[in-house]
Design a protein around this motif. Sequence first.
Motif, PDB file in Angstrom:
ATOM      1  N   UNK A   1       1.026  -3.515  -6.280  1.00 30.34           N
ATOM      2  CA  UNK A   1       1.550  -2.285  -5.669  1.00 30.34           C
ATOM      3  C   UNK A   1       0.702  -1.083  -6.080  1.00 30.34           C
ATOM      4  N   UNK A   2       0.399  -0.238  -5.104  1.00 32.22           N
ATOM      5  CA  UNK A   2      -0.364   0.969  -5.415  1.00 32.22           C
ATOM      6  C   UNK A   2       0.480   1.918  -6.274  1.00 32.22           C
ATOM      7  N   UNK A   3      -0.222   2.529  -7.239  1.00 27.07           N
ATOM      8  CA  UNK A   3       0.421   3.293  -8.310  1.00 27.07           C
ATOM      9  C   UNK A   3       1.442   4.326  -7.810  1.00 27.07           C
ATOM     10  N   UNK A   4       1.057   5.086  -6.751  1.00 27.56           N
ATOM     11  CA  UNK A   4       1.909   6.214  -6.350  1.00 27.56           C
ATOM     12  C   UNK A   4       3.262   5.751  -5.797  1.00 27.56           C
ATOM     13  N   UNK A   5       3.373   4.480  -5.370  1.00 30.68           N
ATOM     14  CA  UNK A   5       4.665   4.007  -4.839  1.00 30.68           C
ATOM     15  C   UNK A   5       5.262   2.899  -5.723  1.00 30.68           C
ATOM     16  N   UNK A   6       4.620   2.613  -6.837  1.00 34.02           N
ATOM     17  CA  UNK A   6       5.024   1.446  -7.638  1.00 34.02           C
ATOM     18  C   UNK A   6       6.459   1.575  -8.132  1.00 34.02           C
ATOM     19  N   UNK A   7       6.814   2.734  -8.664  1.00 37.72           N
ATOM     20  CA  UNK A   7       8.154   2.869  -9.222  1.00 37.72           C
ATOM     21  C   UNK A   7       9.217   2.747  -8.117  1.00 37.72           C
ATOM     22  N   UNK A   8       8.957   3.443  -7.018  1.00 38.53           N
ATOM     23  CA  UNK A   8       9.934   3.427  -5.921  1.00 38.53           C
ATOM     24  C   UNK A   8      10.074   2.004  -5.340  1.00 38.53           C
ATOM     25  N   UNK A   9       8.963   1.283  -5.202  1.00 39.70           N
ATOM     26  CA  UNK A   9       9.022  -0.089  -4.672  1.00 39.70           C
ATOM     27  C   UNK A   9       9.772  -0.998  -5.645  1.00 39.70           C
ATOM     28  N   UNK A  10       9.412  -0.919  -6.913  1.00 40.02           N
ATOM     29  CA  UNK A  10       9.999  -1.826  -7.908  1.00 40.02           C
ATOM     30  C   UNK A  10      11.505  -1.607  -8.026  1.00 40.02           C
TER      31      UNK A  10
ATOM     32  N   UNK B   1       0.837  -1.203   0.000  1.00 40.57           N
ATOM     33  CA  UNK B   1       0.000   0.000   0.000  1.00 40.57           C
ATOM     34  C   UNK B   1       0.874   1.256   0.000  1.00 40.57           C
ATOM     35  N   UNK B   2       0.244   2.400  -0.251  1.00 49.22           N
ATOM     36  CA  UNK B   2       1.040   3.618  -0.457  1.00 49.22           C
ATOM     37  C   UNK B   2       1.583   4.219   0.842  1.00 49.22           C
ATOM     38  N   UNK B   3       1.156   3.654   2.002  1.00 48.55           N
ATOM     39  CA  UNK B   3       1.710   4.152   3.271  1.00 48.55           C
ATOM     40  C   UNK B   3       2.735   3.172   3.858  1.00 48.55           C
ATOM     41  N   UNK B   4       3.175   2.184   3.053  1.00 47.38           N
ATOM     42  CA  UNK B   4       4.127   1.184   3.563  1.00 47.38           C
ATOM     43  C   UNK B   4       5.539   1.773   3.640  1.00 47.38           C
ATOM     44  N   UNK B   5       6.347   1.219   4.528  1.00 50.84           N
ATOM     45  CA  UNK B   5       7.787   1.522   4.538  1.00 50.84           C
ATOM     46  C   UNK B   5       8.377   0.743   3.350  1.00 50.84           C
ATOM     47  N   UNK B   6       8.778   1.445   2.320  1.00 48.48           N
ATOM     48  CA  UNK B   6       9.118   0.767   1.062  1.00 48.48           C
ATOM     49  C   UNK B   6      10.399  -0.053   1.140  1.00 48.48           C
ATOM     50  N   UNK B   7      11.334   0.356   1.998  1.00 56.83           N
ATOM     51  CA  UNK B   7      12.556  -0.457   2.144  1.00 56.83           C
ATOM     52  C   UNK B   7      12.225  -1.801   2.788  1.00 56.83           C
ATOM     53  N   UNK B   8      11.394  -1.734   3.837  1.00 53.15           N
ATOM     54  CA  UNK B   8      10.991  -2.978   4.508  1.00 53.15           C
ATOM     55  C   UNK B   8      10.137  -3.830   3.566  1.00 53.15           C
TER      56      UNK B   8
ATOM     57  N   UNK C   1      -0.088 -11.478   1.738  1.00 51.27           N
ATOM     58  CA  UNK C   1       0.451 -10.553   2.729  1.00 51.27           C
ATOM     59  C   UNK C   1       0.179  -9.126   2.278  1.00 51.27           C
ATOM     60  N   UNK C   2       0.080  -8.238   3.279  1.00 57.26           N
ATOM     61  CA  UNK C   2      -0.172  -6.823   3.013  1.00 57.26           C
ATOM     62  C   UNK C   2       0.863  -6.012   3.770  1.00 57.26           C
ATOM     63  N   UNK C   3       1.477  -5.052   3.100  1.00 56.46           N
ATOM     64  CA  UNK C   3       2.408  -4.123   3.753  1.00 56.46           C
ATOM     65  C   UNK C   3       1.751  -2.751   3.807  1.00 56.46           C
ATOM     66  N   UNK C   4       1.624  -2.206   5.021  1.00 53.00           N
ATOM     67  CA  UNK C   4       0.970  -0.905   5.170  1.00 53.00           C
ATOM     68  C   UNK C   4       1.492  -0.225   6.434  1.00 53.00           C
ATOM     69  N   UNK C   5       1.516   1.099   6.413  1.00 53.54           N
ATOM     70  CA  UNK C   5       1.890   1.835   7.627  1.00 53.54           C
ATOM     71  C   UNK C   5       0.788   1.797   8.664  1.00 53.54           C
ATOM     72  N   UNK C   6      -0.392   1.369   8.276  1.00 50.49           N
ATOM     73  CA  UNK C   6      -1.536   1.312   9.188  1.00 50.49           C
ATOM     74  C   UNK C   6      -1.999  -0.140   9.336  1.00 50.49           C
ATOM     75  N   UNK C   7      -1.861  -0.661  10.563  1.00 49.78           N
ATOM     76  CA  UNK C   7      -2.288  -2.044  10.797  1.00 49.78           C
ATOM     77  C   UNK C   7      -3.792  -2.191  10.532  1.00 49.78           C
ATOM     78  N   UNK C   8      -4.574  -1.130  10.865  1.00 49.69           N
ATOM     79  CA  UNK C   8      -6.027  -1.197  10.650  1.00 49.69           C
ATOM     80  C   UNK C   8      -6.341  -1.321   9.162  1.00 49.69           C
ATOM     81  N   UNK C   9      -5.673  -0.496   8.360  1.00 49.71           N
ATOM     82  CA  UNK C   9      -5.923  -0.525   6.913  1.00 49.71           C
ATOM     83  C   UNK C   9      -5.467  -1.880   6.337  1.00 49.71           C
ATOM     84  N   UNK C  10      -4.320  -2.347   6.798  1.00 49.76           N
ATOM     85  CA  UNK C  10      -3.820  -3.638   6.341  1.00 49.76           C
ATOM     86  C   UNK C  10      -4.779  -4.761   6.698  1.00 49.76           C
ATOM     87  N   UNK C  11      -5.306  -4.715   7.919  1.00 45.24           N
ATOM     88  CA  UNK C  11      -6.226  -5.760   8.374  1.00 45.24           C
ATOM     89  C   UNK C  11      -7.541  -5.711   7.590  1.00 45.24           C
ATOM     90  N   UNK C  12      -8.044  -4.497   7.357  1.00 42.74           N
ATOM     91  CA  UNK C  12      -9.297  -4.357   6.608  1.00 42.74           C
ATOM     92  C   UNK C  12      -9.142  -4.973   5.224  1.00 42.74           C
TER      93      UNK C  12
END
Length: 486
Positions: free
Chosen positions: A295-304, A263-270, A412-423
């Motif tokens: 991968x969400x669009x706004x972080x796709x390039x940086x993640x890849x 997701x776009x709020x994930x720590x991208x290095x992790x 698996x889901x990577x997100x800065x928000x556990x609530x959003x990840x769980x949802x």
Amino acid sequence: MPRLVDPTALHGKVFSQGWRAPAGGAAATTEPATGRALATVGTADASDIRAAARGAALAQPAWAATPAAERAAVLRRAAQLLEAHAPEVVSWLIREGGGVRGKAEYEVGAVADELWAAAALPGRPHGHLLPSQPGRHSVGRRIPLGVVGVISPWNVPLLLGMRAVAPALALGNAVVLKPDEQTPVSGGWVTARLFEEAGLPEGVLHVLPGDAGPGAALTSDPDVAMIAFTGSTAVGREVGRTTGRLLKRASLELGGNNALIVLDDADLDVAASAGAWASFFHSGQVCMAAGRHIVLESVAEAYTERLAKRAEQLTVGDPWTADVDLGPLISDGQLARVKRLVAETVAAGARVLTGGTHTGPFYRPTVLAGVTAAMPAFREEIFGPVAPVIVVADDDEAVAVANDTEYGLSAAVQSGSAERGLALAERLRTGLVHVNDQTVNDEAHIPFGGRGASGNGSRHGSENSWDEYTQWQWLTVRGTALPYPF
Ligand code: NAD
């Protein structure tokens, strides 16, 4: 300390009423990194399987009647023997299966956990007292199935056999294990020797390596009450057809095509570290490997970019002679499959950011960008070190794309928000799902298994073993028989 497995003493043999040369003959087991022969192992044919299943059926009642504490003690001794012989077993897992040292050491630890967990089963309550008519003692109790046939794959050979063999034995069944022909020592001989040394009575466990022929013979054998199968979905369907026709129980643990959602709020290095591990651990030859990075669009390039950089830093080579991150692919067939999937996906419009090459059986970790749902690397299980990246607009599309597969093993889901990840995780159709982790995870006591084309609802893991390896029986007893009205 004498070796657990002596290839000279066991040359050409299988374990079935002691060690003996089977009718099916013998074959060399080879090291995938070098092609060198490591040992000559007996291979079963249908007549060997028939004899083993009969022997197991004859030995099972006495084993089931053995006090729970004695059965548990055999399992505990097997665990202790494995721990004592861990370096030797690790070396077989590295050389025969092509896994790196870390993978082999993890596997031995996980197998010990399975044995200790199974040892705890016989002493647990195995039924309940039911209300009934006055003077009638009424009990619901779990009893063994009889003979359990276990068919296991090569990729985690000792663990994927043992996770069925250990609980099945602990709960009073006899077992015929047919390990994959590519890992007959680490998936077969080692298990046989552990239980032989642990004092399991002769005939209760039979271990006969071989290919599809003896596998099919085991599946249809009249003395076998259940098949615990781990392997591909295609073969699992075949096993399911046979067991369905013959009304046997079947536990089917099959392929996967698992999604790692970033997701776009994930720590991208992790997230990139989790992604690299999920796709490249054991060269991606794991049922839970991440086959789709969504991968969400706004972080796709940086993640890849981060994922590709990690892939580039990994070393590939012979895990027995060098300290590498990835070993070989198991076979020419598996190499050809990975090459085909990458070539077809690139021809359909995806881009190779790194990898896509190999030297012999050593395939470079590969990142594919621009992958869409129509492409082969999205649709099929890859079983190689390839990370396809798919870009999505938002959480809803991530869920839809992740669920766009017939498989349903892990996610698996990577997100800065556990609530959003769980949802989001709650909307994924899988048997295993992790928030802020990656897809390759297992523990001896969890309910392990898949949905859809990943399995038929069976679950491995200590307490779940009661449902898999026993059946209910209603038992009533009266002190004195009473007459009926007529
Ligand atoms: P496979 O299906 O080719 O072989 C698995 C086992 O089945 C082997 O022992 C093989 O000899 C036997 N077999 C083959 N044909 C048979 C038949 N007709 N009847 C009975 N037995 C037969 O699988 P593989 O390529 O060795 O393993 C990789 C596959 O296993 C992948 O799809 C992977 O995802 C899956 N897998 C699943 C899990 C899980 O727990 N869900 C774990 C590991 C691997």
